[in-house]
Design a protein around this motif. Structure first.
Motif, PDB file in Angstrom:
ATOM      1  N   ARG A  33     -63.854   4.094 -20.743  1.00  0.00           N
ATOM      2  CA  ARG A  33     -62.572   3.422 -20.582  1.00  0.00           C
ATOM      3  C   ARG A  33     -62.244   3.473 -19.103  1.00  0.00           C
ATOM      4  O   ARG A  33     -62.635   4.408 -18.401  1.00  0.00           O
ATOM      5  CB  ARG A  33     -61.481   4.096 -21.409  1.00  0.00           C
ATOM      6  N   ILE A  51     -57.911  -0.336 -19.479  1.00  0.00           N
ATOM      7  CA  ILE A  51     -58.645  -1.185 -20.409  1.00  0.00           C
ATOM      8  C   ILE A  51     -59.588  -0.309 -21.221  1.00  0.00           C
ATOM      9  O   ILE A  51     -60.171   0.639 -20.710  1.00  0.00           O
ATOM     10  CB  ILE A  51     -59.414  -2.288 -19.653  1.00  0.00           C
ATOM     11  N   THR A  52     -59.705  -0.614 -22.504  1.00  0.00           N
ATOM     12  CA  THR A  52     -60.560   0.171 -23.370  1.00  0.00           C
ATOM     13  C   THR A  52     -62.034  -0.117 -23.111  1.00  0.00           C
ATOM     14  O   THR A  52     -62.381  -1.053 -22.388  1.00  0.00           O
ATOM     15  CB  THR A  52     -60.257  -0.122 -24.849  1.00  0.00           C
ATOM     16  N   GLY A  55     -62.946  -3.518 -24.014  1.00  0.00           N
ATOM     17  CA  GLY A  55     -62.215  -4.569 -23.321  1.00  0.00           C
ATOM     18  C   GLY A  55     -61.202  -5.265 -24.203  1.00  0.00           C
ATOM     19  O   GLY A  55     -60.500  -6.172 -23.761  1.00  0.00           O
ATOM     20  N   SER A  57     -58.464  -4.071 -25.561  1.00  0.00           N
ATOM     21  CA  SER A  57     -57.065  -3.683 -25.366  1.00  0.00           C
ATOM     22  C   SER A  57     -56.814  -3.347 -23.911  1.00  0.00           C
ATOM     23  O   SER A  57     -57.654  -2.725 -23.249  1.00  0.00           O
ATOM     24  CB  SER A  57     -56.729  -2.465 -26.232  1.00  0.00           C
ATOM     25  N   THR A  58     -55.657  -3.762 -23.447  1.00  0.00           N
ATOM     26  CA  THR A  58     -55.232  -3.455 -22.087  1.00  0.00           C
ATOM     27  C   THR A  58     -53.795  -2.968 -22.119  1.00  0.00           C
ATOM     28  O   THR A  58     -53.062  -3.200 -23.094  1.00  0.00           O
ATOM     29  CB  THR A  58     -55.328  -4.688 -21.175  1.00  0.00           C
ATOM     30  N   THR A  69     -53.723  -8.355 -13.845  1.00  0.00           N
ATOM     31  CA  THR A  69     -54.621  -8.437 -14.997  1.00  0.00           C
ATOM     32  C   THR A  69     -55.843  -7.557 -14.765  1.00  0.00           C
ATOM     33  O   THR A  69     -56.523  -7.706 -13.755  1.00  0.00           O
ATOM     34  CB  THR A  69     -55.083  -9.876 -15.249  1.00  0.00           C
ATOM     35  N   SER A  71     -59.573  -6.441 -16.109  1.00  0.00           N
ATOM     36  CA  SER A  71     -60.668  -6.980 -16.917  1.00  0.00           C
ATOM     37  C   SER A  71     -61.942  -6.235 -16.561  1.00  0.00           C
ATOM     38  O   SER A  71     -62.000  -5.530 -15.552  1.00  0.00           O
ATOM     39  CB  SER A  71     -60.845  -8.479 -16.681  1.00  0.00           C
ATOM     40  N   ARG A  72     -62.951  -6.388 -17.386  1.00  0.00           N
ATOM     41  CA  ARG A  72     -64.207  -5.717 -17.120  1.00  0.00           C
ATOM     42  C   ARG A  72     -65.369  -6.653 -17.407  1.00  0.00           C
ATOM     43  O   ARG A  72     -65.276  -7.504 -18.294  1.00  0.00           O
ATOM     44  CB  ARG A  72     -64.332  -4.423 -17.926  1.00  0.00           C
ATOM     45  N   VAL A  79     -65.186  -3.348 -13.058  1.00  0.00           N
ATOM     46  CA  VAL A  79     -63.847  -3.581 -13.575  1.00  0.00           C
ATOM     47  C   VAL A  79     -63.032  -4.214 -12.449  1.00  0.00           C
ATOM     48  O   VAL A  79     -63.229  -3.892 -11.282  1.00  0.00           O
ATOM     49  CB  VAL A  79     -63.200  -2.284 -14.094  1.00  0.00           C
ATOM     50  N   LEU A 104     -56.704   4.169 -24.868  1.00  0.00           N
ATOM     51  CA  LEU A 104     -56.129   3.919 -23.559  1.00  0.00           C
ATOM     52  C   LEU A 104     -55.441   5.180 -23.049  1.00  0.00           C
ATOM     53  O   LEU A 104     -54.873   5.946 -23.823  1.00  0.00           O
ATOM     54  CB  LEU A 104     -55.126   2.776 -23.630  1.00  0.00           C
TER      55      LEU A 104
END
Length: 124
Positions: A33, A51-52, A55, A57-58, A69, A71-72, A79, A104
């Motif tokens: 994570r 972010i998990t 991806g 969940s954020t 935002t 993201s990965r 990331v 998270l």
């Protein structure tokens, strides 16, 4: 163990956008994570986004919701933190962090691995 290196920081003006990247090396990136934190001069390090591993969940701190935002890209072991509508109060050193747990996490003590930080300066 994983090594993290941030990049993409710089000097921008109020209202501009900037994208931070955090490249990971070492163990398989997809099992971690990831989180972004920031620290301004004279202030404590604060949570920005997480972010998990999947991806799916954020989570964001209230002050950046709708503007940032996370993201990965697991094939790239990277990331990102896309930042828009930047404000002077967003200026800080930004750190990415990684941990092997699933859920998270918004507290720095729950992350085991840290990058060296990237400076973001926002002029008014």
């Amino acid at each position: 163990q994983v090594q993290l290196v941030e990049s993409g920081g710089g000097l921008v003006q109020t209202g501009d956008s900037l994208r931070l990247s955090c490249a990971a090396s070492g163990r398989t990136f997809s099992i971690y994570r990831m989180g972004w934190f920031r620290q301004a001069p004279g202030k404590e390090r604060e949570f920005v986004a997480a972010i998990t591993r999947s991806g799916g969940s954020t989570y964001y701190t209230d002050s950046v919701k709708g503007r940032f935002t996370i993201s990965r890209d697991d094939p790239k072991n990277t990331v990102y933190l896309q930042m828009s509508s930047l404000k002077p109060e967003d200026a800080a050193v930004y750190y990415c962090a990684a941990d092997l747990h699933v859920a998270l996490a918004t507290t720095s003590s729950r992350y085991d691995y840290w990058g060296q930080g990237a400076q973001v300066t926002v002029s008014s």
